[in-house]
Structure formats: C-alpha cells, structure tokens
Design an enzyme around this catalytic site. Structure first.
Site, PDB file in Angstrom:
ATOM      1  N   ASP A  18     -11.548 -34.390  57.638  1.00 43.94           N
ATOM      2  CA  ASP A  18     -11.251 -33.183  58.397  1.00 43.94           C
ATOM      3  C   ASP A  18     -10.754 -32.113  57.426  1.00 43.94           C
ATOM      4  O   ASP A  18     -10.800 -32.285  56.204  1.00 43.94           O
ATOM      5  CB  ASP A  18     -10.230 -33.477  59.489  1.00 43.94           C
ATOM      6  CG  ASP A  18      -8.869 -33.867  58.936  1.00 43.94           C
ATOM      7  OD1 ASP A  18      -8.802 -34.352  57.788  1.00 43.94           O
ATOM      8  OD2 ASP A  18      -7.851 -33.690  59.631  1.00 43.94           O
ATOM      9  N   ASP A  73      -7.778 -30.828  56.404  1.00 38.56           N
ATOM     10  CA  ASP A  73      -6.702 -31.044  55.435  1.00 38.56           C
ATOM     11  C   ASP A  73      -6.707 -32.450  54.846  1.00 38.56           C
ATOM     12  O   ASP A  73      -5.791 -32.837  54.129  1.00 38.56           O
ATOM     13  CB  ASP A  73      -5.351 -30.732  56.051  1.00 38.56           C
ATOM     14  CG  ASP A  73      -4.892 -31.764  57.078  1.00 38.56           C
ATOM     15  OD1 ASP A  73      -5.752 -32.224  57.866  1.00 38.56           O
ATOM     16  OD2 ASP A  73      -3.694 -32.099  57.109  1.00 38.56           O
ATOM     17  N   SER A 110      -5.276 -28.484  60.272  1.00 45.25           N
ATOM     18  CA  SER A 110      -6.060 -29.721  60.319  1.00 45.25           C
ATOM     19  C   SER A 110      -7.493 -29.437  60.778  1.00 45.25           C
ATOM     20  O   SER A 110      -8.212 -28.689  60.150  1.00 45.25           O
ATOM     21  CB  SER A 110      -5.361 -30.754  61.207  1.00 45.25           C
ATOM     22  OG  SER A 110      -5.993 -32.006  61.144  1.00 45.25           O
TER      23      SER A 110
END
Length: 466
Positions: free
Chosen positions: A229, A231, A95
């Site tokens: 962000d 992902d 992430s």
C-alpha cells in the site's frame, strides 16, 4: 469528518489537516508520551505530505526537541530507525486512502502508541509547549538499515531464479522492493510506476487492477508479483497461479516459517489457523481490528512469558514480530509494527527452499478462504448506526442475512461477525477513520467467499442509500 484517531493513527481530509491542527497534535504527543532524545519524521508520496512533514518538524523543534528528517521512507523503516535510536517518531501518511486525505502515525521509543496514549494525546491538545531554544534539525537515512535487515536475514540466493514483478505505483517502498529481491537473487521487473498518488488498498483491489495482473504475468513472464500500500505497512503478493494471496494467509505462513508459537490477530483473520491438522500454534489470541489491539495482546503474552515466540498480523497482512527469530541466513530482531516486506519474503523463501511454487504451499493449507472489499463514501455514523440496529434486533439480523441461511453464532468484538450453520462467515465493519464500510467473508471455497462479499456489499449499498 474532522481529523481523529482510528485504527491506524490520526486521519482526516487534507483541507482539515491545517498547520495549527498538525502542530497541536504533535505538541500534544510530546507532552503526553515519551520520545527519548529526538523525534524521527518520515513521509509517504502523496502530494500533501511534504508540507505536513515540514509542520511536524517545526512543531518538534519549537518544543525544544531535536527533529531527525528521514524523508520519504516506508513506515516500518521509520519505526525501525526510531526503535534502534531509542527515539520517538511521526510518520506523515494516509496509508491506502485517497490523496485528498492524509494523517499522522505516532511512535514512542518502544514502538507504536497505544490506545491509552491516544487518550492522553487528545487530553493534551491545546496546551502548547514552545520553548526559548529550538531543537536541532538533522537528517538520517532510515532506508539502509531496513534493507539490510532483510538482505542479511534471508541471504543472497534465497530467491534465486525467480522473476518477480514489482508493482510500484506510488508505494513509498517501490525502489526498496526492487533492491531487496535483487539482493536475494531474484530478477526484479518494475511495473507501472506512477508520479501521481494511487490509493492502493491491498485488502480491496478493484477489478480493473486485478485484470492488469494477467497481462503483466504474460508480458514479463513473471513467477510472482509483489507490491504494498502507500506507506508500505501492508503487503500484496500474487502467486504463480495469478491469485492474490490474502494478507492473513501470508501472516500465518510467515509466523510458521519463523517458528512463532503464540499468535495475536484480529477476529477478522482467517480461521484456518485454528483448523485441526493445520498450523498447530500453541496459543491464538483474537483481538479487535487494528495494530494497537494486536500489539496490546502481544505485550500481554510477553508479560506472561518474556521468552514467548509471539507474532502478530492483521487481515491486511501487516506483520508484527515480537521475538528474536531465526531466518534462513541470520537473525531477525523484534519489530512490533506492521511490516510489508517480511510477509512477502518469508513465504517466497519458504517455497524456494522447498523447491516448490508458492501455489503448492498454499494448496496444502486448510481449505478456508477469505475475501474482503468496501463501500466508499459511507460516513461512519451511518454505518455504525446500521450495525447497532442489527446487533440489537435478532429479527432484523435474521431478515438481513436470510439469503445465507441459519445464523449459528454472532461475534460483536469489532463490528458484526456472523457465522452461519454452513460454516460460512460474513463480517460487517465500519471504518474507524474513513468514510468506508468494509465487508469480510470466509468460506470453504474462494468463489463462495467472493460471492458473499459481492452480495452483501450490494445489499448494504441498497439498504443505506434507501
């Protein structure tokens, strides 16, 4: 810190995410959870993700299960692909955290795994599941259906006339964002594409990044700026006044635009949704922080009323749709995993439909403002012990928060959330899967909320380093 489950899947240092460990967790997932006829595998753009994805695919095939390689793809696009196929999924991503870390997100055929699934996966570690005949390896395009989901739902002229900056950095959705906003009639202007992974945390943008935005608005004559962000399960939207719109505000606006009536959101989200004369939702359910808790609350609401128009969102803006919603040009099927595109598109399209700048819609909301940031490099054991010391000692708590005034209420649903007599809020919470200590604040002005975060992060730094 050894890899472990937190609020967003398994996370750990890359050097600790060994082939043996990755294979063990994937095999345990297959032993403990339903996965349909196959497992879809996707990954983000961090350097370690291709190798880890290869290990995931090998583990799936060694268990006799077919593996579908979806390549580089946003997490919500992978979830949509596996949901439509009735299959499980594994996303290789860390992430927003730095590139020296990575992780795995697991999906059953109905969506994200639950906290109960995590317990079962941990219990199944070390069992092994190798079979004589390997599963097949195939490839699939999870990207196209995700793009079509939004281009068909919002229509070709939904963003006509807008100049949209797309901060691409190393977001796995960087090209998809350009494609979608252009399909909706906007002019997309890609900015700051990076071949090096940049850990953009949309909840805690650093001052240097924010300073760049003003220059981009001027240089490219932008109306708005968007990003995600790493992902792509968290949105970032900067409005025409060059203000970053908090994720929980995007979530509330999206829920209203889609006609949601029941809201599930963590305790850290903006309280404007409860304000009189504000959103007028039928029911609001507050949860612990993390999409598994939001999903559990959504599922409970749907169990009570299968026709409930339920939506969920987190303070970071990841939006979860739990009902068949009517968008401006078509239908949006449920997608109960954090998504970045919907909470970007719905507010922008609502502003265009009203023939107003986005800032005008924001100015009409109840005057409650949030801010958030973090201290990195603080191990969770240290921060958890500090929170416990304040929770268990009213005198210590009063002394720590003395500069802000009288404490009116304390909420320990997740971390320590303190409401003061003034109505201001400070919420301290250790990260569950990274060495970070987060601070959230809420106040009646943007300046006060930001000042509270800055003040208490400084105080935490001094206290925990002493």
């Amino acid at each position: 810190m050894a890899p472990k489950f937190g609020t967003s899947g398994l996370r750990g240092l890359v050097v600790e995410l060994t082939e043996e460990l990755v294979r063990d967790y994937v095999t345990a997932f297959l032993c403990a959870c339903p996965y349909g006829d196959a497992v879809h595998v996707g990954r983000d753009l961090r350097p370690s993700s291709p190798q880890i994805a290869e290990w995931v695919i090998a583990a799936v095939r060694d268990a006799g299960v077919d593996a579908v390689d979806c390549g580089v793809v946003p997490t919500p696009a992978l979830a949509l692909s596996s949901l439509e196929a009735g299959a499980g999924a594994v996303m290789v991503t860390g992430s927003h955290i730095p590139a020296d870390r990575n992780g795995l997100k697991f999906y059953v055929p109905t969506g994200e795994i639950s906290k109960e699934d995590e317990v079962r996966i941990n219990a199944a570690l070390g069992q092994g599941a190798k079979v004589a005949e390997k599963g097949m390896a195939t490839r699939a395009d999870a990207r196209a259906a995700y793009v079509a989901r939004y281009t068909q739902a919002f229509g070709r002229e939904a963003l006509a006339g807008l100049r949209v900056g797309v901060y691409q950095h190393s977001s796995v959705a960087r090209d998809i964002m350009v494609e979608v906003v252009e399909a909706l009639g906007a002019t997309a202007l890609p900015i700051a594409r990076s071949d090096t992974f940049i850990p953009v945390d949309t909840e805690a943008l650093d001052p240097e990044t924010r300073k760049l935005f003003a220059g981009w608005f001027a240089d490219h004559r932008l109306d708005v700026l968007i990003s995600t962000d790493g992902d792509a399960d968290r949105p970032m939207l900067v409005d025409d006044a060059q203000q970053v719109v908090p994720g929980d505000v995007l979530g509330a606006m999206t829920a209203r635009a889609l006609g949601a009536r029941v809201i599930c959101t963590p305790v850290s989200s903006n309280t404007m949704i409860e304000a009189e004369g504000g959103f007028d939702f039928d029911a609001i359910h507050r949860t612990k922080i993390g999409s598994p808790f939001v999903i559990a609350a959504m599922e409970e609401a749907l169990a009570e009323d299968p026709a409930a128009r339920v939506a969920g969102y987190e303070a970071n803006g990841g939006f979860l749709l739990g009902f068949d919603a009517d968008a401006p040009a078509g239908r949006l099927a449920p997608l109960m995993t954090r998504d970045c595109l919907l909470p970007i598109l719905a507010p922008l399209c609502a502003a265009r439909a009203a023939d107003k700048p986005l800032s005008a819609l924001l100015d009409a909301l109840p005057p409650r403002f949030t801010a958030a940031d973090r201290i990195q490099g603080i191990e969770s054991e240290i921060s958890k012990a500090f929170i416990a010391s304040l929770s268990g000692d009213a005198a210590a708590r009063a002394a720590f928060f003395a500069d802000t005034g009288e404490i009116a209420e304390v909420d320990e649903t997740d971390g320590l959330r303190v409401t003061f007599a003034t109505g201001d809020v400070v919420h301290l919470r250790p990260s569950g899967n990274a060495p970070e200590f987060r601070c959230y604040a809420e106040a009646s002005t943007r300046e006060t909320a930001s000042a509270l975060v800055e003040s208490y992060l400084a105080k935490l730094g001094e206290t925990l380093s002493a």
